[in-house]
Design an enzyme around this catalytic site. Structure first.
Site, PDB file in Angstrom:
ATOM      1  N   GLY A   2       0.811  -1.205   0.000  1.00 50.56           N
ATOM      2  CA  GLY A   2       0.000   0.000   0.000  1.00 50.56           C
ATOM      3  C   GLY A   2       0.849   1.260   0.000  1.00 50.56           C
ATOM      4  N   SER A   3       0.389   2.262   0.705  1.00 49.96           N
ATOM      5  CA  SER A   3       1.042   3.569   0.628  1.00 49.96           C
ATOM      6  C   SER A   3       2.404   3.635   1.311  1.00 49.96           C
ATOM      7  CB  SER A   3       0.123   4.644   1.217  1.00 49.96           C
ATOM      8  OG  SER A   3      -0.995   4.846   0.366  1.00 49.96           O
TER       9      SER A   3
END
Length: 488
Positions: free
Chosen positions: A217-218
């Site tokens: 993810g981020s």
């Protein structure tokens, strides 16, 4: 000598030669195979009849051999077995070995080449062989803090010392109790092993910290940002497009930001602000502009594409199995840690650790040293550099940007009073997106003198499910671990 006698003598000589060759082959050339054959009861009695060395954390044995009144003489016993199982692994009559028990078996069993003097002394004095003590790098306070903070949620926590690569904490849940597998009641031990092996839901024998790869993810935006800064075309204050939604190139797929929010009313913002609030649409376009080659190269410098022996092997994190032929939309998705990008919590912790260490990536390790029964050091791990992931100037810029994430961005729950903390949150979609996302936090502290880097992943949003974010669920866990190290 008549013909018949000569023939008989020749046959006897051939038989003796065949016997000599056969015996030599069995006793010398096939010795290792025979000793390791699970059907060799003599080898089992010799192995389990030895006073196996302890595995030690903070001066206390977390795995040791205790005398028992049966034909095996000793049984393995694990203090706080579930807490340390992803590290120690198990030592079992029926299921073999795993983890440190397998990777450091020669030292623990006293058969390592480095212990030849000890073995010779045992032969000359007629004393029983003893294994050596394997001392781990784990900080017991950090390990306990990670365990307690993760609670009943599924996931993993890894903490590293940035300047050396020493593993300070490694926790994974669900886990198992290696004492159940160490039992000399082979029926009970086998039943316990099969129960663990067949639990396809929890997968307790698979360490989520080192053996499971997740979409990062981020948290992967750190890698994307590093690639941008290293290119020379971007600075933290460079203004980048940040639309409300982003249509992936060559598709009709629109990707938005968390909760459908807009990053900036103007449709653009600085790179530093894009990282601070974790703006997806800015990073989709940024990765597309950088291209697959630059992204793949930067990921490899942080350790993607490699397995690490800690001393048991970690799973290989990946940027993309075929980066050379990635379509632009896949490259864009990779910029926010989705698509084909997958990483172990160990790898995500290494990324933060490299930034904390001025850009230099250190090889992770969990064995500090080995001591023989006389407490003499026979082996000691020396920190080893894997090279520069980024330049020192890029590392400094990334650090400042990560501090902003914690001070005034998506990671405020990782704040520690009186300490500057650098960090990055992450929310990762997985599977068919029908399940709540995995949530991440990675970072280090203190930002100006890093002592600990950490990565936390909680599967399916943990206790908050679909309402979870990396900032709300994973950041507090990371905070607890960092505090434990800094207060130690």
């Amino acid at each position: 000598m008549n013909t018949t006698t000569r023939r008989l003598a020749s046959i006897v000589m051939v038989m003796f030669l065949a016997l000599l060759v056969s015996t030599t082959w069995i006793q010398f050339f096939r010795a290792d195979d025979l000793n390791s054959d699970p059907r060799n009861a003599r080898a089992l009695y010799e192995q389990f009849g030895t006073d196996r060395g302890p595995i030690v954390v903070g001066g206390e044995a977390i795995a040791s051999s205790v005398p028992v009144d049966d034909e095996w003489n000793y049984q393995r016993e694990y203090a706080q077995g579930r807490l340390y199982a992803p590290l120690t692994g198990y030592y079992s009559l029926v299921s073999g070995t795993s983890g440190i028990e397998r990777a450091e078996n020669d030292f623990l069993a006293g058969t390592a080449d480095a212990l030849w003097v000890d073995r010779l002394q045992n032969v000359l004095t007629g004393t029983d062989a003893q294994g050596s003590a394997v001392e781990l790098t784990i900080d017991p306070a950090a390990q306990q803090a990670a365990w307690d903070a993760l609670g009943d949620q599924r996931g993993a926590v890894v903490a590293l010392e940035p300047s050396t690569g020493r593993i300070l904490a490694l926790v994974a849940k669900p886990t198992f109790d290696p004492n159940d597998l160490a039992s000399h009641d082979t029926g009970d031990a086998n039943e316990a092993y099969l129960d663990l092996l067949n639990d396809r839901d929890k997968k307790p024998l698979e360490s989520r910290a080192t053996a499971t790869i997740y979409p990062p993810g981020s948290t992967f935006k750190l890698v994307t940002t590093a690639a941008a800064l290293e290119s020379g075309d971007y600075e933290p204050d460079t203004v980048v497009p940040a639309p409300s939604t982003y249509t992936l190139t060559g598709t009709r797929t629109d990707v938005g930001n968390f909760a459908g929010t807009s990053c900036a009313s103007s449709g653009e913002m600085t790179l530093a602000d894009a990282l601070r609030i974790s703006c997806n649409t800015a990073y989709l376009g940024l990765a597309g502009d950088l291209g697959a080659e630059a992204m793949d190269e930067q990921a490899e410098k942080f350790g993607y594409g490699s397995s690490f022996s800690i001393p048991f092997a970690s799973a290989v994190s990946q940027y993309d199995p075929d980066a050379s032929s990635m379509s632009t939309d896949r490259v864009e998705l990779s910029g926010i840690g989705q698509g084909s990008v997958a990483a172990t919590p160990l790898e995500v912790a290494m990324t933060s650790a490299a930034i904390a260490n001025g850009g230099e990536l250190m090889e992770p390790y969990s064995v500090e040293r080995v001591r023989n029964p006389e407490l003499e050091v026979v082996s000691e791990t020396r920190p080893s550099s894997l090279g520069d992931a980024v330049s020192s100037s890029t590392a400094a810029a990334l650090t400042d940007m990560m501090v902003s994430v914690v001070e005034d961005g998506s990671g405020t729950s990782a704040q520690i009073s009186g300490v500057r903390v650098a960090g990055k949150t992450g929310t990762a979609q997985h599977g068919d997106n029908s399940e709540p996302p995995h949530v991440w936090f990675t970072g280090f502290a203190p930002a100006d003198d890093p002592q600990v880097a950490v990565a936390v992943v909680v599967e399916n949003g943990g206790d908050l499910g679909g309402q979870a974010t990396g900032g709300s669920v994973s950041a507090p866990i990371a905070k607890a671990v960092m505090e434990a190290v800094l207060n130690g």
